[in-house]
Scaffold this active site. Structure first.
Site, short mmCIF file in Angstrom:
data_model
loop_
_atom_site.label_atom_id
_atom_site.label_comp_id
_atom_site.label_asym_id
_atom_site.label_seq_id
_atom_site.Cartn_x
_atom_site.Cartn_y
_atom_site.Cartn_z
N TYR A 76 0.85 -1.19 0.00
CA TYR A 76 0.00 0.00 0.00
C TYR A 76 0.89 1.24 0.00
CZ TYR A 76 -4.33 2.59 1.11
OH TYR A 76 -5.42 3.43 1.08
N SER A 77 1.87 1.25 -0.90
CA SER A 77 2.76 2.39 -1.08
C SER A 77 3.21 2.38 -2.54
CB SER A 77 3.97 2.31 -0.13
OG SER A 77 4.72 1.13 -0.36
N SER A 133 -2.51 -1.29 13.52
CA SER A 133 -3.80 -1.74 13.01
C SER A 133 -4.07 -3.17 13.44
CB SER A 133 -3.82 -1.63 11.48
OG SER A 133 -4.88 -2.39 10.93
N GLN A 187 -4.42 -5.42 10.30
CA GLN A 187 -3.12 -5.72 9.71
C GLN A 187 -2.34 -6.70 10.57
OE1 GLN A 187 -1.24 -1.89 9.12
NE2 GLN A 187 -2.07 -1.69 7.05
N CYS A 201 -5.54 12.09 -5.49
CA CYS A 201 -4.12 11.89 -5.16
C CYS A 201 -3.31 11.60 -6.42
CB CYS A 201 -3.97 10.75 -4.16
SG CYS A 201 -4.53 11.17 -2.49
N TRP A 252 0.52 -5.20 6.14
CA TRP A 252 0.07 -6.60 6.15
C TRP A 252 1.25 -7.58 6.11
CZ3 TRP A 252 -2.28 -2.63 3.56
CH2 TRP A 252 -3.60 -2.35 3.94
N ILE A 276 9.05 -0.78 10.66
CA ILE A 276 8.12 0.12 11.36
C ILE A 276 6.97 0.46 10.41
CG2 ILE A 276 7.82 2.37 12.43
CD1 ILE A 276 10.73 2.32 13.24
N GLY A 277 5.74 0.14 10.84
CA GLY A 277 4.60 0.33 9.96
C GLY A 277 4.58 -0.76 8.92
N CYS A 278 4.60 -2.01 9.36
CA CYS A 278 4.79 -3.16 8.46
C CYS A 278 3.57 -3.47 7.62
CB CYS A 278 5.22 -4.38 9.25
SG CYS A 278 3.94 -5.03 10.37
#
Length: 392
Positions: free
Chosen positions: A118-119, A180, A183, A335, A159, A155-157
């Site tokens: 998701y990036s 989350s 997640q 976006c 899923w 950090i912020g892994c």
């Protein structure tokens, strides 16, 4: 409103794909009163439509139409809140997890690629979304100079896609962190059997020692009052010869608040940093070894997500409803327009404590001089996959 839109070559009830079709005349006053918040909400309510929503937003941003609404009440309230309140405390920071990332795992599975990225992807000619995201994963691992035996903190892994890739293809021991619940549950199941531990906690609560730290698409949720803490936390967890890769969306200027519509409906208590702000926060903590901008790829990434979203929408229509569909479409395509207009970037910033750049390993590693380009990535990926097969 008509005159303002004309500045961006956008016509009301025009015939071109990026012209807007107004269905409710209240649209004009709502936007004039509430700015971008009213613009997005009126689209959610069906007051206007646009066939090429991404291109319309791109043109509006390039013409800087948002500056005409800078002093609307929603913007002033957002600015005052940002000045007074730390919106990313350990308690407040969890809101974005509940509101956005906890929507449902099956929803994101349908929209994203098989590696649940998701990036921003990294495209080259002939790539579909899955191949471009795989290329991005390997590019990140190359930048971090991963190899078997290293201990990696993610950090912020999300899923668990990057954690899985680093463990399976580079032989790393990985600890992934997310706030989350959805997640966390997904990543635990998905990473079972690999040398990966998934934690449900704030990054500030992590303990231990790591050879590498990576943070992809998470710095947007840190907040300006916490940037210094963010870098100090990474430094505390990182060994002296370690590397820290911070990769995320950044704006072209240093702002104190997020767009009011995005903040209310998509990413609450979040803010896009600027490179200047991040570099200043890292000053005296890390040395900035390298910085890359891959933001030009995000337009295509978002369009691929929107295509997947439209294709799978019938599965979720009863669960989320028409207003959500319009909200999500506005989010993805606006976006995409912002990245096409180049008002948003994706920066990949590689930091060290100084020792890593002087080590023999760094001198011997070609990636220290020049990471693989998009054209070279397939060959690199093939060699890495062959090495992973030998490890297995």
């Amino acid at each position: 409103m008509t005159n303002l839109l004309t500045i961006a070559d956008i016509h009301v009830n025009g015939t071109r794909p990026w012209d807007i079709q107004v269905h409710d005349p209240r649209f004009f006053s709502r936007v004039l009163v509430s700015g971008t918040l009213g613009f997005g909400e009126s689209y959610m309510d069906g007051w206007w439509d646009c066939d090429a929503l991404d291109e319309m937003c791109c043109r509006a941003i390039r013409a800087r139409l948002d500056q005409h609404f800078a002093f609307r009440l929603s913007n002033l309230w957002a600015l005052l809140t940002a000045l007074v309140v730390n919106q990313q405390t350990r308690r407040r920071s969890r809101k974005v997890g509940r509101v956005h990332y906890d929507l449902s795992n099956d929803f994101f599975e349908a929209m994203l690629d098989p590696n649940m990225q998701y990036s921003c992807a990294l495209f080259t000619e002939g790539d579909d979304l899955a191949a471009a995201q795989l290329r991005k994963l390997d590019w990140i691992c190359q930048r971090l100079r991963l190899h078997p035996g290293l201990r990696l903190l993610d950090i912020g892994c999300g899923w668990g896609g990057l954690s899985r890739y680093a463990a399976r293809h580079y032989g790393c021991q990985v600890v992934g962190v997310t706030i989350s619940r959805e997640q966390f549950d997904y990543a635990q199941r998905w990473c079972r059997g690999l040398d990966i531990e998934i934690l449900l906690c704030d990054y500030r609560e992590v303990t231990g020692r790591f050879d590498r730290v990576v943070s992809v698409g998470m710095v947007e949720h840190v907040g300006p009052k916490n940037y210094r803490t963010y870098f100090r936390t990474a430094a505390r967890l990182l060994g002296d010869n370690g590397l820290f890769l911070c990769q995320g969306i950044a704006g072209d200027s240093s702002r104190l608040y997020l767009d009011p519509w995005i903040e209310r409906y998509i990413f609450p208590n979040s803010l896009l940093p600027s490179v200047v702000r991040l570099a200043r926060a890292a000053e005296g903590v890390f040395i900035l070894e390298d910085i890359k901008n891959i933001g030009i790829n995000y337009d295509r990434t978002l369009l691929a997500w929107e295509e997947n979203f439209q294709r799978c929408w019938s599965r979720f229509a009863d669960r989320y409803g028409e207003r959500f569909r319009r909200m999500w479409r506005f989010y993805l395509l606006s976006c995409a327009g912002a990245f096409r207009a180049r008002s948003l970037q994706v920066f990949s910033m590689l930091f060290s404590k100084g020792q890593a750049a002087q080590s023999n390993e760094s001198r011997a590693n070609p990636a220290d001089q020049d990471e693989c380009t998009a054209a070279e990535a397939p060959k690199v990926l093939e060699s890495r996959q062959a090495a992973a097969a030998r490890l297995r």
